[in-house]
Design an enzyme around this catalytic site. Sequence first.
Site, PDB file in Angstrom:
ATOM      1  N   GLU A  18     142.283  42.190 -20.867  1.00  0.00           N
ATOM      2  CA  GLU A  18     142.180  41.368 -19.668  1.00  0.00           C
ATOM      3  C   GLU A  18     141.932  42.230 -18.440  1.00  0.00           C
ATOM      4  O   GLU A  18     141.104  41.918 -17.594  1.00  0.00           O
ATOM      5  CB  GLU A  18     143.471  40.549 -19.495  1.00  0.00           C
ATOM      6  CG  GLU A  18     143.449  39.631 -18.287  1.00  0.00           C
ATOM      7  CD  GLU A  18     144.754  38.864 -18.121  1.00  0.00           C
ATOM      8  OE1 GLU A  18     144.851  38.085 -17.160  1.00  0.00           O
ATOM      9  OE2 GLU A  18     145.675  39.048 -18.934  1.00  0.00           O
ATOM     10  N   GLN A  60     147.381  30.172 -21.210  1.00  0.00           N
ATOM     11  CA  GLN A  60     148.259  31.319 -21.477  1.00  0.00           C
ATOM     12  C   GLN A  60     149.652  31.063 -20.918  1.00  0.00           C
ATOM     13  O   GLN A  60     149.810  30.837 -19.724  1.00  0.00           O
ATOM     14  CB  GLN A  60     147.663  32.573 -20.828  1.00  0.00           C
ATOM     15  CG  GLN A  60     148.478  33.847 -21.032  1.00  0.00           C
ATOM     16  CD  GLN A  60     147.946  34.989 -20.188  1.00  0.00           C
ATOM     17  OE1 GLN A  60     147.894  34.887 -18.973  1.00  0.00           O
ATOM     18  NE2 GLN A  60     147.541  36.065 -20.825  1.00  0.00           N
ATOM     19  N   GLY A  61     150.663  31.092 -21.767  1.00  0.00           N
ATOM     20  CA  GLY A  61     152.053  30.899 -21.341  1.00  0.00           C
ATOM     21  C   GLY A  61     152.787  32.224 -21.268  1.00  0.00           C
ATOM     22  O   GLY A  61     153.545  32.573 -22.182  1.00  0.00           O
TER      23      GLY A  61
END
Length: 391
Positions: free
Chosen positions: A239, A121-122
Amino acid sequence: MRLELSPADLAFRQEARALIAEAFSGAETYDGGPAHEARWHAALARRGWEVSKWPEAFGGPGWSATQHFIWERETTAAGLPAQVGGMGMGMLAPILFAYGAPEQQARFLPDIRANRVRWCQGYSEPEAGSDLAALRTTARQEGDDYIIDGEKIWTSGAHHADWMFCLTRTGQGSRKQEGITFLLVDLRSPGIQIHPIISLDGRHGFNRVTFDSVRAPVANRVGREGEGWTVAKGLLTHERTGQAYVSLSLSLLSRLREAAAEIPGSQGRRLIDDPGFAARLSLAAIELEALAMTELRTLSQVEAGEAPGAQSSLLKLKGTDIVQRMTEFFVECAGPYAAPWFPDLADHPGQVGPTWAQPEVVRYLEGRAASIAGGSDEIQRNIIAKHVLKL
């Protein structure tokens, strides 16, 4: 609102336990290595459970929220991951379901399901962590490509990943949340460099990733240009709901009681019988039970078709607090064996003290980041204040 398990749920729990026993029977335990990961993934795939969180339309088993709850409890108790596939399976796939073009779904989902491709994940940047919308990594369109320049930090698993799902700035607007675009980037592309960050627990899990005129096809944009913030918010809600850590905390509580029963306390008592320690542990256990009930209420709402919304922030905030306190108890139990341990160093001394001490101390050090990852505690309090308390 249903807070107890139905006969069908109890039958499902038995089925889950049977699968776990079939995959890892006897005294053998899951070690997290490639061989055990492949073995567990194969066992799940034989049942179609490797994509347990995927909707039926994309090949998932169609579990209810309560079945997911049961599965998480059983796998955590057995020391197994609830699913294999990392961020691609649990984070990117739901985004592709909701926002991906059919061509993107056809291209990326099969490899995610088969665990052939690893994703990272960036999101975070040096000046944009909890204030994610302040990101400065740019992407400008040039023909059929975007040209990406900038830097991401705290990128978990980038050194093992093949691809990154990434937030970039493609424009400006009246609000900093505008002008953000969600891109899928091949980490083998020229111009990408991955720099290791060694964390407090002595391990290499985080990275700094730099982009120097990196090309990513426009076809790899998820959603419309400038609407990446909407995509990002959808991902973060899922998340944070998964960051209540109830199953983990319950497992830690059980092991804590076992460890404290073996350790001498004051006045010739066992540590578990020390009134001060026992009172603090009991308080944490009571709060954990309340959190579990809150999680069940949230699951009941999800089953009724409601989105978790701000309640995911409450679960994340309280869940982080409890799991960190559990790991602090382990450090107290470990005593002198809680000295820093750096397993990635070639000259580390190996096992010293009780077998449970070093892994739990590592978990304590790693867990310091839990109140930052996925949105800091301060951000969660702001969300609760705004959307629940209407402040």
